[in-house]
Write a protein that holds these residues in place. Structure first.
Motif, PDB file in Angstrom:
ATOM      1  N   SER A 218       0.849  -1.189   0.000  1.00 34.41           N
ATOM      2  CA  SER A 218       0.000   0.000   0.000  1.00 34.41           C
ATOM      3  C   SER A 218       0.880   1.233   0.000  1.00 34.41           C
ATOM      4  CB  SER A 218      -0.920   0.015   1.225  1.00 34.41           C
ATOM      5  OG  SER A 218      -0.167   0.032   2.432  1.00 34.41           O
TER       6      SER A 218
ATOM      7  N   PRO B  34      -0.334  -4.633  -6.283  1.00 33.42           N
ATOM      8  CA  PRO B  34      -1.610  -5.336  -6.494  1.00 33.42           C
ATOM      9  C   PRO B  34      -2.036  -5.390  -7.953  1.00 33.42           C
ATOM     10  CG  PRO B  34      -1.767  -3.870  -4.602  1.00 33.42           C
ATOM     11  CD  PRO B  34      -0.459  -3.562  -5.273  1.00 33.42           C
ATOM     12  N   VAL B  35      -1.522  -4.457  -8.778  1.00 34.40           N
ATOM     13  CA  VAL B  35      -1.933  -4.410 -10.185  1.00 34.40           C
ATOM     14  C   VAL B  35      -0.981  -5.175 -11.093  1.00 34.40           C
ATOM     15  CG1 VAL B  35      -2.334  -2.862 -12.146  1.00 34.40           C
ATOM     16  CG2 VAL B  35      -3.152  -2.227  -9.876  1.00 34.40           C
TER      17      VAL B  35
ATOM     18  N   ILE C  81      -0.063   3.615  -4.963  1.00 36.25           N
ATOM     19  CA  ILE C  81      -1.366   2.983  -5.038  1.00 36.25           C
ATOM     20  C   ILE C  81      -2.388   3.932  -4.412  1.00 36.25           C
ATOM     21  CG2 ILE C  81      -2.764   0.984  -4.367  1.00 36.25           C
ATOM     22  CD1 ILE C  81      -0.004  -0.479  -3.954  1.00 36.25           C
TER      23      ILE C  81
ATOM     24  N   GLY D  22      -6.928   1.713  -5.134  1.00 38.02           N
ATOM     25  CA  GLY D  22      -6.868   0.527  -5.975  1.00 38.02           C
ATOM     26  C   GLY D  22      -6.201   0.736  -7.319  1.00 38.02           C
ATOM     27  N   GLU D  23      -5.964   1.990  -7.710  1.00 35.70           N
ATOM     28  CA  GLU D  23      -5.303   2.267  -8.977  1.00 35.70           C
ATOM     29  C   GLU D  23      -3.805   2.471  -8.754  1.00 35.70           C
ATOM     30  OE1 GLU D  23      -8.306   4.355 -12.038  1.00 35.70           O
ATOM     31  OE2 GLU D  23      -7.696   5.657 -10.378  1.00 35.70           O
TER      32      GLU D  23
ATOM     33  N   SER E   7      -5.770   0.860 -13.804  1.00 34.57           N
ATOM     34  CA  SER E   7      -6.878   0.544 -12.905  1.00 34.57           C
ATOM     35  C   SER E   7      -6.726  -0.857 -12.358  1.00 34.57           C
ATOM     36  CB  SER E   7      -8.212   0.677 -13.646  1.00 34.57           C
ATOM     37  OG  SER E   7      -8.376  -0.391 -14.565  1.00 34.57           O
ATOM     38  N   ASP E   8      -7.523  -1.178 -11.322  1.00 34.69           N
ATOM     39  CA  ASP E   8      -7.439  -2.525 -10.748  1.00 34.69           C
ATOM     40  C   ASP E   8      -7.976  -3.576 -11.698  1.00 34.69           C
ATOM     41  OD1 ASP E   8     -10.058  -1.790 -10.649  1.00 34.69           O
ATOM     42  OD2 ASP E   8     -10.303  -2.022  -8.487  1.00 34.69           O
TER      43      ASP E   8
END
Length: 400
Positions: free
Chosen positions: A113, A135-136, A150, A153-154, A189-190
């Protein structure tokens, strides 16, 4: 037949071996803390031990480093890389290995994060020996200075020098940003939707803010330190110019390690290449006019038609001619400049500037990058009779 006593002895030896193996793994240092502002912690993912990070505190390859509200951290890794962690950031160091010869290694980290800005060290150049997971998608590098964050979520990305490659099973194809790509900025984007951007994403939070010292305070500390060092006649590296004072690059690094948090401006200084040898190899006059990136704003509306040219005379160490122009709602901005080149940048002065029919003035700063193939910098202009009318921005131009 093994006796009961022998079995107990073997069990004890195996247990001690596991203990020392785990202890050894935990003690594989990945880097050290340059500075920690606010609440900064590291938790060992092997032992769950939580440690408060302060200046010079080591971080290990099994650590998850976390910053909290109004907190930031800076780490110097074993290969010389600089990591600046923004507030509310969690970074898991999974692997950080540098060979004893210092020419090979591997890095695997995960940005859980938050955000970071980094200037990579010796470990770089191949996608299989450097990986920053998000995460992406995963980021590989080819020797670079980049930023990632981050937000809701993007994933927001900015490449300041070099190239990064983002790959993921949700992306149709790898995304290449920077020198070898079509753009230097982007958001993902996620769901894997990629949007290239022409300027740095506004969502990227600053490394400055409440936790930083003012620029004037930092410069004063640097000047005081350099004055002290020079009085002892120590030879600590290349001379660079700052505030008309001859400063040493190693002195500046030490000053910032000891006294201040690195802002974006300072990180850019660290990213500057040691160009002394490259300058001696270059000959003749080279024109830089191929615009790679720019981000310009004006107090009089939208900017268009930006062009720029810098001629560099490597034989004489000068910039005999530089000019730029662009337009806003009130007419064309135009400026000419010249100056000298040195091992870490340029000393430039504006000779003439105008905005429409009005005289203007301003300043320009620039430095070489990418082994002298590029010049990047920033400028500010203003009307002499109306200083509220201003324009300025950032640029990266390449050899023609």
């Amino acid at each position: 037949m093994i006796s009961k006593k022998q079995k107990l002895y073997l069990i004890a030896m195996i247990s001690f071996g596991i203990f020392f193996k785990n202890a050894d793994a935990q003690q594989q240092q990945a880097g050290k803390t340059l500075l920690a502002k606010g609440t900064v912690e590291a938790i060992s993912l092997e032992t769950s031990e939580v440690r408060s990070l302060k200046r010079r505190t080591p971080v290990f390859k099994v650590d998850k480093v976390s910053t909290y509200q109004k907190s930031q951290a800076q780490l110097k890794m074993i290969d010389g890389a600089l990591l600046a962690l923004k507030e509310n950031t969690a970074l898991h160091i999974e692997e950080y290995f540098l060979s004893s010869e210092g020419d090979k290694g591997s890095v695997v980290m995960e940005l859980v994060s938050g955000g970071l800005r980094t200037i990579t060290g010796k470990i770089k150049g191949k996608s299989d020996n450097y990986k920053l997971k998000t995460p992406v998608g995963s980021i590989g590098i080819r020797g670079t200075h980049y930023e990632v964050e981050i937000v809701n979520g993007e994933l927001f990305l900015a490449v300041w020098d070099g190239t990064i490659e983002v790959s993921s099973n949700i992306l149709l194809e790898p995304l290449i940003l920077g020198r070898d790509g079509t753009h230097a900025f982007a958001k993902i984007s996620d769901a894997g939707e990629v949007k290239p951007l022409l300027k740095p994403p506004a969502e990227l939070s600053s490394l400055s803010g409440q936790v930083n010292k003012g620029t004037d305070d930092v410069k004063e500390e640097v000047t005081e330190l350099v004055t002290s060092v020079n009085s002892e006649k120590l030879n600590l590296g290349l001379t660079i110019q700052s505030n008309q004072q001859p400063l040493k690059s190693e002195d500046i690094k030490k000053a910032f390690e000891d006294t201040s948090f690195l802002t974006e401006e300072v990180l850019d200084t660290f990213a500057t290449e040691d160009t002394e040898a490259l300058l001696t190899e270059r000959k003749g006059v080279i024109e830089y006019s191929d615009i790679e990136q720019f981000a310009i704003t004006s107090s009089n509306g939208t900017v268009s038609d930006f062009s720029m040219r810098i001629n560099v005379d490597f034989d004489n160490g000068t910039v005999p001619l530089g000019e730029m122009s662009f337009s806003d709602n009130d007419g064309e901005w135009f400026a000419t400049f010249n100056g000298l080149i040195n091992t870490n940048g340029m000393q430039l002065g504006v000779n003439y500037a105008s905005h429409g029919q009005n005289l203007a003035d301003g300043d320009i700063k620039a430095q070489f990058s990418d082994e002298l193939r590029k010049i990047r910098g920033n400028f500010s202009l203003y009307e002499i009779d109306n200083i509220a009318t201003t324009a300025g921005g950032l640029f990266v131009i390449k050899e023609k």
